[in-house]
Write a protein that holds these residues in place. Structure first.
Motif, PDB file in Angstrom:
ATOM      1  N   MET A   1      35.850  -9.377  23.642  1.00 43.10           N
ATOM      2  CA  MET A   1      35.213 -10.635  23.243  1.00 43.10           C
ATOM      3  C   MET A   1      36.179 -11.544  22.491  1.00 43.10           C
ATOM      4  N   SER A   2      36.886 -10.930  21.492  1.00 41.49           N
ATOM      5  CA  SER A   2      37.886 -11.708  20.753  1.00 41.49           C
ATOM      6  C   SER A   2      38.944 -12.241  21.705  1.00 41.49           C
ATOM      7  N   ARG A   3      39.271 -11.408  22.694  1.00 41.24           N
ATOM      8  CA  ARG A   3      40.297 -11.792  23.657  1.00 41.24           C
ATOM      9  C   ARG A   3      39.956 -13.117  24.314  1.00 41.24           C
ATOM     10  N   ASP A   4      38.740 -13.214  24.859  1.00 40.07           N
ATOM     11  CA  ASP A   4      38.359 -14.429  25.573  1.00 40.07           C
ATOM     12  C   ASP A   4      38.287 -15.626  24.626  1.00 40.07           C
ATOM     13  N   LYS A   5      37.806 -15.345  23.427  1.00 38.08           N
ATOM     14  CA  LYS A   5      37.695 -16.413  22.430  1.00 38.08           C
ATOM     15  C   LYS A   5      39.085 -16.978  22.090  1.00 38.08           C
ATOM     16  N   ILE A   6      40.022 -16.069  21.877  1.00 39.58           N
ATOM     17  CA  ILE A   6      41.387 -16.501  21.505  1.00 39.58           C
ATOM     18  C   ILE A   6      42.035 -17.259  22.665  1.00 39.58           C
ATOM     19  N   LEU A   7      41.911 -16.706  23.854  1.00 39.44           N
ATOM     20  CA  LEU A   7      42.540 -17.356  25.009  1.00 39.44           C
ATOM     21  C   LEU A   7      41.916 -18.728  25.271  1.00 39.44           C
ATOM     22  N   ALA A   8      40.590 -18.816  25.121  1.00 39.81           N
ATOM     23  CA  ALA A   8      39.928 -20.106  25.340  1.00 39.81           C
ATOM     24  C   ALA A   8      40.389 -21.125  24.301  1.00 39.81           C
ATOM     25  N   ALA A   9      40.494 -20.680  23.045  1.00 37.50           N
ATOM     26  CA  ALA A   9      40.915 -21.599  21.982  1.00 37.50           C
ATOM     27  C   ALA A   9      42.363 -22.034  22.202  1.00 37.50           C
ATOM     28  N   ALA A  10      43.215 -21.100  22.632  1.00 34.02           N
ATOM     29  CA  ALA A  10      44.614 -21.446  22.889  1.00 34.02           C
ATOM     30  C   ALA A  10      44.702 -22.451  24.036  1.00 34.02           C
ATOM     31  N   ARG A  11      43.868 -22.223  25.052  1.00 33.45           N
ATOM     32  CA  ARG A  11      43.861 -23.130  26.208  1.00 33.45           C
ATOM     33  C   ARG A  11      43.424 -24.527  25.789  1.00 33.45           C
ATOM     34  N   GLN A  12      42.395 -24.561  24.970  1.00 34.21           N
ATOM     35  CA  GLN A  12      41.837 -25.856  24.576  1.00 34.21           C
ATOM     36  C   GLN A  12      42.753 -26.593  23.599  1.00 34.21           C
ATOM     37  N   ASN A  13      43.387 -25.876  22.705  1.00 32.35           N
ATOM     38  CA  ASN A  13      44.118 -26.533  21.616  1.00 32.35           C
ATOM     39  C   ASN A  13      45.609 -26.704  21.857  1.00 32.35           C
ATOM     40  N   LYS A  14      46.119 -26.164  22.942  1.00 33.24           N
ATOM     41  CA  LYS A  14      47.570 -26.251  23.160  1.00 33.24           C
ATOM     42  C   LYS A  14      47.976 -27.694  23.473  1.00 33.24           C
ATOM     43  N   PRO A  15      49.200 -28.047  23.084  1.00 37.67           N
ATOM     44  CA  PRO A  15      49.673 -29.408  23.365  1.00 37.67           C
ATOM     45  C   PRO A  15      50.051 -29.585  24.838  1.00 37.67           C
ATOM     46  N   ALA A  16      50.395 -30.811  25.193  1.00 37.34           N
ATOM     47  CA  ALA A  16      50.856 -31.096  26.557  1.00 37.34           C
ATOM     48  C   ALA A  16      52.096 -30.253  26.846  1.00 37.34           C
ATOM     49  N   PRO A  17      52.324 -29.906  28.128  1.00 39.07           N
ATOM     50  CA  PRO A  17      53.447 -29.023  28.463  1.00 39.07           C
ATOM     51  C   PRO A  17      54.791 -29.539  27.947  1.00 39.07           C
ATOM     52  N   VAL A  18      55.566 -28.611  27.421  1.00 40.92           N
ATOM     53  CA  VAL A  18      56.923 -28.908  26.944  1.00 40.92           C
ATOM     54  C   VAL A  18      57.856 -28.080  27.828  1.00 40.92           C
ATOM     55  N   PRO A  19      58.925 -28.671  28.378  1.00 40.56           N
ATOM     56  CA  PRO A  19      59.802 -27.891  29.265  1.00 40.56           C
ATOM     57  C   PRO A  19      60.561 -26.799  28.519  1.00 40.56           C
ATOM     58  N   LEU A  20      60.881 -25.735  29.244  1.00 40.13           N
ATOM     59  CA  LEU A  20      61.660 -24.634  28.685  1.00 40.13           C
ATOM     60  C   LEU A  20      63.144 -24.950  28.873  1.00 40.13           C
ATOM     61  N   PRO A  21      63.921 -24.950  27.782  1.00 43.69           N
ATOM     62  CA  PRO A  21      65.341 -25.311  27.933  1.00 43.69           C
ATOM     63  C   PRO A  21      66.161 -24.186  28.561  1.00 43.69           C
ATOM     64  N   GLU A  22      67.259 -24.548  29.179  1.00 41.77           N
ATOM     65  CA  GLU A  22      68.243 -23.571  29.655  1.00 41.77           C
ATOM     66  C   GLU A  22      69.182 -23.260  28.492  1.00 41.77           C
ATOM     67  N   ILE A  23      69.571 -22.012  28.381  1.00 46.22           N
ATOM     68  CA  ILE A  23      70.543 -21.660  27.337  1.00 46.22           C
ATOM     69  C   ILE A  23      71.945 -21.857  27.902  1.00 46.22           C
ATOM     70  N   PRO A  24      72.727 -22.774  27.326  1.00 47.16           N
ATOM     71  CA  PRO A  24      74.074 -23.000  27.861  1.00 47.16           C
ATOM     72  C   PRO A  24      74.966 -21.774  27.650  1.00 47.16           C
ATOM     73  N   ALA A  25      76.078 -21.739  28.369  1.00 41.21           N
ATOM     74  CA  ALA A  25      77.004 -20.603  28.247  1.00 41.21           C
ATOM     75  C   ALA A  25      77.888 -20.810  27.027  1.00 41.21           C
ATOM     76  N   PHE A  26      77.376 -20.441  25.861  1.00 43.05           N
ATOM     77  CA  PHE A  26      78.170 -20.594  24.642  1.00 43.05           C
ATOM     78  C   PHE A  26      79.311 -19.583  24.650  1.00 43.05           C
ATOM     79  N   ALA A  27      80.499 -20.087  24.403  1.00 41.92           N
ATOM     80  CA  ALA A  27      81.641 -19.165  24.340  1.00 41.92           C
ATOM     81  C   ALA A  27      81.762 -18.629  22.926  1.00 41.92           C
ATOM     82  N   TRP A  28      82.329 -17.439  22.772  1.00 45.04           N
ATOM     83  CA  TRP A  28      82.676 -16.946  21.442  1.00 45.04           C
ATOM     84  C   TRP A  28      84.103 -17.384  21.185  1.00 45.04           C
TER      85      TRP A  28
END
Lengths: 189, 245, 460
Positions: free
Chosen positions: A1-28
């Motif tokens: 029950m908590s599961r559905d409640k949490i997922l529904a709240a996350a779905r409803q309250n999440k912001p507009a999609p934000v893109p996932l960045p690529e991690i550049p090839a940082f050299a050491w």
């Protein structure tokens, strides 16, 4: 029950999609990975030892820990001795394990439960010796995950130095619950 | 280029010499400077106290006072930051936006807009600099020590043009002094403790003068210094940059 | 351990009654900040890493429901039992029920701010179950019957002599002993017995990887691993915001966490738990407890990016001088002050005002949470919702009226200066005017700037 409640709240309250960045090839930046690794290991309370390929590890370990009675050595130790000693893991003095790779920027060494024999060994032992091939050194954590990131072992750990705490007045104490010292052998081929 | 002088309310009432120094300095650089008499306060005390909704009439008055000038310049990083971040007026948002874009703290105006290369000032003293947090981190008057960015400081850039000045390196270059608006009375104990640490840094390094971009921070530290009769003089950066003009 | 809430300013005043201790507290934490500065400056791409970390977290939050489902499915496929807790009570009940199923009496717990937030220990103690905190700092405060005062350095408010006394009473160390090495070794021996005897180990979670269902736990002591590997059952408790999409993203966070937290390159152990060991059982409890509400508050949602490095506490000039307990919440300092009002506005209305808005917290944050702006925004919300004293509202209204009219302003200014000149002793009354307790007032000039300008103005 908590599961559905949490997922529904996350779905409803999440912001507009934000893109996932690529991690550049940082050299050491440091060219000498071994020097970076050794310095980082020393900073975190461990010590690096460079040895030629073929050098036996067991006598070197014995020389480092002359008082040690119970040495479990999965690199060049005796299998029967190992098997007997791990029956009482809390009594082990030194554990010697082979690590998969080392990271120059922070001296972290990657091990999985295949490398540990038993997950608790590198934590319960009084002293820990890790052996890696010098050629496995990578610059930074991005490089490390590029190498082992798809392994997805049941259990894996980056170990960078002995167990430590600074919880009493920020005074550094080596050997909090786990190993009181850590030595790394880097095998040069 | 018509420049409006924005003198924060407490500077107007308690530190007129800072307003005078700012005016002198700008006029000395050949600028056409005006002080709009309509101005009162930017509304920051209410807004930082949680009452931004009570600042509407202050904002309207501010826009009325400063509308139409090419630049609005103020000897206070904190008040300028408040205007830049929070000045709005639903009835005249265009004008509010223009004001927000045209308002500058004195140092950044001198380094970025006027681009002064030299100053006539002379100030032969050991000087510690308190770069107020709102100016430093908010307006980016100087790189903060938390960030890994190229080091720069607009106030120091200007102070280095002053003849005879000896700038002091502090143990904590950008630690907050603890003024914080109403914080200085609602959290009196913490505020004073923060200020005293700051002052101890000046005296430890034998600064004769402490200067900064915000009179509010300086007023608080001056209060602590005077109560303890410490041998540190407190001056706004405009007074140092205008010294001897 | 639930006690009456003392407002921040009052608790801070009490803490400051011992100036020598406060100076020590301030300098100790400042040294941590100094070590942090030194080590992050060795990473030229530090600011890029901050951007990446922030974007990864923002992305995850923007698809949190999908990532939660993906994580659950992966964890279940790994043989992990996943539980969902809507709030603290739910979380505590779930943990308790797992303990009951195994008839567990001996519990070890490594650091988990979430279990502190949910007050798990007192809940279980009320059920007759003893939980042993195994992080040294947490063990110290637990034996001293206190809350941690810092999310990374739980016992930073306690001096070694006091630790000596606590250990003397509880662990039988020598009376008067205060050497950190001696005390830490005593704790080692004491806690080894606890590890070896434990039925169940509870740990926190630093990162949860959606694609693999793995959780990552970072410690320096090795206590999370000792607990989890030695006990039959491992329970990992995590807030929903701990998720990251993929394994490779760990590289960004593991490069930043310890550097920013304590000035170390990385913690001694970064453990990736994906499947229970043969013969063992692993549970993950996923907890909301107000987080989805915070996700819905636009001005405050990005506080959920927090990775609990504690750097904003170390850098905060207020925290360093008021102590962690003055924030009367499991999570203290600037981050605590923007998280706590989400859970209870009335109880935590004082916290967003316990700041000068200096912005150091925002600049030090590895995931770029605009902490000081959120403190400002919380002030507006708390005021609008009626959680500030009526007298403050009245005085602010009066101030707004004076400051919005040039005539009223000039009049009031003139009289304020006259008042200060005529009745300096009244203005310096320490009871009426807190300013004057430790500070002198400015010497009021005869003339305001505008009065001077009207006489001399444009003719310089």
């Amino acid at each position: 029950m908590s599961r559905d409640k949490i997922l529904a709240a996350a779905r409803q309250n999440k912001p507009a999609p934000v893109p996932l960045p690529e991690i550049p090839a940082f050299a050491w930046p440091a060219e000498d990975l071994l020097a970076s690794f050794s310095a980082a290991l020393e900073k975190s309370g461990g010590k690096a030892n460079l040895v030629k390929a073929g050098t036996p590890i067991a006598p070197a370990v014995k020389a480092l820990y002359p008082e040690a009675q119970r040495i479990v050595n999965y690199v060049d130790g005796d299998t029967a001795v190992n098997e007997q000693l791990v029956q009482d893991p809390a009594a082990i003095d030194v554990v010697v394990l082979k690590g998969q790779l080392g990271v120059a920027e922070n001296a972290a060494i990657w091990l999985t439960d295949w490398d540990c024999a038993n997950r608790v060994l590198p934590f319960l032992t009084q002293h820990l010796v890790l052996v890696i091939d010098k050629d496995t050194l990578v610059g930074n954590m991005h490089h490390a995950y590029a190498v082992m990131g798809q392994q997805n072992p049941a259990y894996g750990v980056f170990i960078a130095g002995p167990s430590k705490t600074a919880d009493i007045e920020q005074s550094l104490v080596i050997g909090a619950h786990g190993p009181r010292s850590m030595q790394v052998f880097l095998i040069e081929r | 280029m018509r420049v409006a002088l924005f003198i924060p309310c407490y500077v107007d009432q308690f530190y007129p010499q800072v307003g005078i120094a700012t005016l002198k300095l700008l006029q000395h650089l050949g600028l056409d400077v005006h002080f709009p008499m309509q101005q009162t306060c930017c509304g920051q005390p209410m807004a930082n106290g949680g009452f931004e909704h009570l600042t509407h009439s202050c904002n309207a008055n501010f826009i009325k006072a400063f509308d139409g000038y090419d630049y609005i310049v103020s000897p206070s990083g904190s008040c300028v930051l408040h205007v830049k971040d929070h000045l709005h007026d639903p009835k005249q948002e265009d004008k509010a936006t223009q004001v927000r874009q045209r308002v500058f703290e004195l140092c950044e105006f001198l380094t970025d807009i006027v681009q002064v290369q030299s100053l006539q000032a002379r100030f032969p003293k050991r000087v510690a600099v308190h770069q107020g947090c709102h100016g430093q981190r908010g307006l980016q008057l100087a790189a903060s020590t938390e960030t890994v960015t190229p080091r720069f400081s607009k106030p120091l850039q200007l102070l280095k043009m002053v003849e005879g000045i000896e700038l002091v390196n502090l143990d904590r270059p950008d630690e907050c002094c603890g003024f914080g608006g109403t914080f200085c009375v609602t959290e009196e104990a913490v505020s004073a403790a923060m200020g005293l640490s700051r002052v101890a840094d000046y005296t430890k390094h034998e600064a004769q003068v402490v200067t900064g971009t915000d009179v509010s921070c300086l007023m608080h530290q001056e209060g602590l210094i005077k109560r303890r009769k410490l041998p540190v003089q407190v001056m706004h950066i405009a007074e140092v940059l205008a010294a001897g003009l | 351990m639930e006690t009456k809430t003392i407002p921040h300013a009052e608790a801070a005043t009490k803490f400051l009654a011992n100036p020598a201790r406060v100076q020590w507290h301030d300098e100790t934490l400042w040294f941590v900040r100094y070590k942090r500065d030194k080590i992050v400056n060795e990473i030229p791409e530090w600011e890029q890493l901050r951007n990446l970390a922030s974007q990864i977290k923002e992305h995850t939050l923007s698809q949190l429901d999908q990532y939660l489902e993906q994580f659950e499915a992966a964890a279940q496929a790994n043989g992990v039992i996943v539980h969902w807790a809507a709030d603290a009570a739910d979380h505590n009940r779930i943990v308790h029920s797992i303990l009951q199923q195994h008839n567990a009496r001996k519990i070890v717990k490594s650091k988990s701010m979430l279990t502190e937030e949910c007050h798990l220990n007192p809940y279980l103690e009320a059920q007759g179950i003893e939980v042993v905190d195994t992080d040294l700092g947490e063990r110290i405060v637990q034996l001293n019957k206190e809350m941690p005062s810092h999310i990374v350095l739980p016992a930073i408010h306690i001096k070694k002599e006091e630790v000596g006394e606590i250990f003397h009473q509880h662990l039988g160390t020598e009376k008067g002993a205060s050497d950190p090495l001696y005390l830490a070794l005593a704790a080692r021996e004491h806690l080894r017995q606890k590890f070896l005897a434990a039925d169940i180990a509870i740990t926190g979670v630093n990162f949860a990887v959606a694609e693999t269902g793995a959780i990552v736990v970072c410690t320096n002591e090795g206590n999370a691993d000792l607990g989890a590997h030695l006990a039959k059952v491992h329970i990992a408790c995590m807030g929903i915001e701990k998720l990251i999409p993929r394994t490779e993203h760990l590289s960004v966070f593991l490069r930043m966490l310890a550097r920013n937290a304590t000035g170390q390159n990385i913690t001694a152990y970064s453990s990736h738990f994906r499947k229970p060991a043969p013969g063992q059982e692993m549970h993950i409890v996923i907890v909301d407890n107000g987080r989805t509400t915070q996700l819905g508050r636009e001005a405050f949602r990005n506080s959920l990016k927090c990775i609990r490095c504690g750097a904003c506490l170390n850098t905060c000039p207020v925290y360093r001088r008021s102590g962690g307990h003055s924030y009367h919440n499991a999570t203290a300092g600037p981050i605590g002050a923007i998280l706590a009002p989400n859970l209870d506005m009335r109880k935590n209305a004082d916290l967003p005002f316990a700041s000068t808005l200096c912005g150091s917290c925002t600049d030090v944050c590895p995931v770029k949470i605009d902490i000081h702006n959120q403190l400002y925004q919380w002030r507006q919300v708390l005021t609008q919702e009626g959680y500030v004293p009526a007298a403050k509202t009245a005085s602010m209204k009066a101030m707004a009226s004076v400051l919005s009219s040039p005539a009223r302003y000039s009049f009031a200014g003139k009289w304020a200066r006259k008042f200060l000149r005529w009745f300096p002793s009244l203005a310096l009354n320490k009871r009426l005017n807190p300013w004057a307790k430790q500070r002198d007032l400015p010497t009021p000039p005869k003339e305001s700037f505008r009065e001077w300008y009207q006489k001399n103005g444009g003719n310089q």
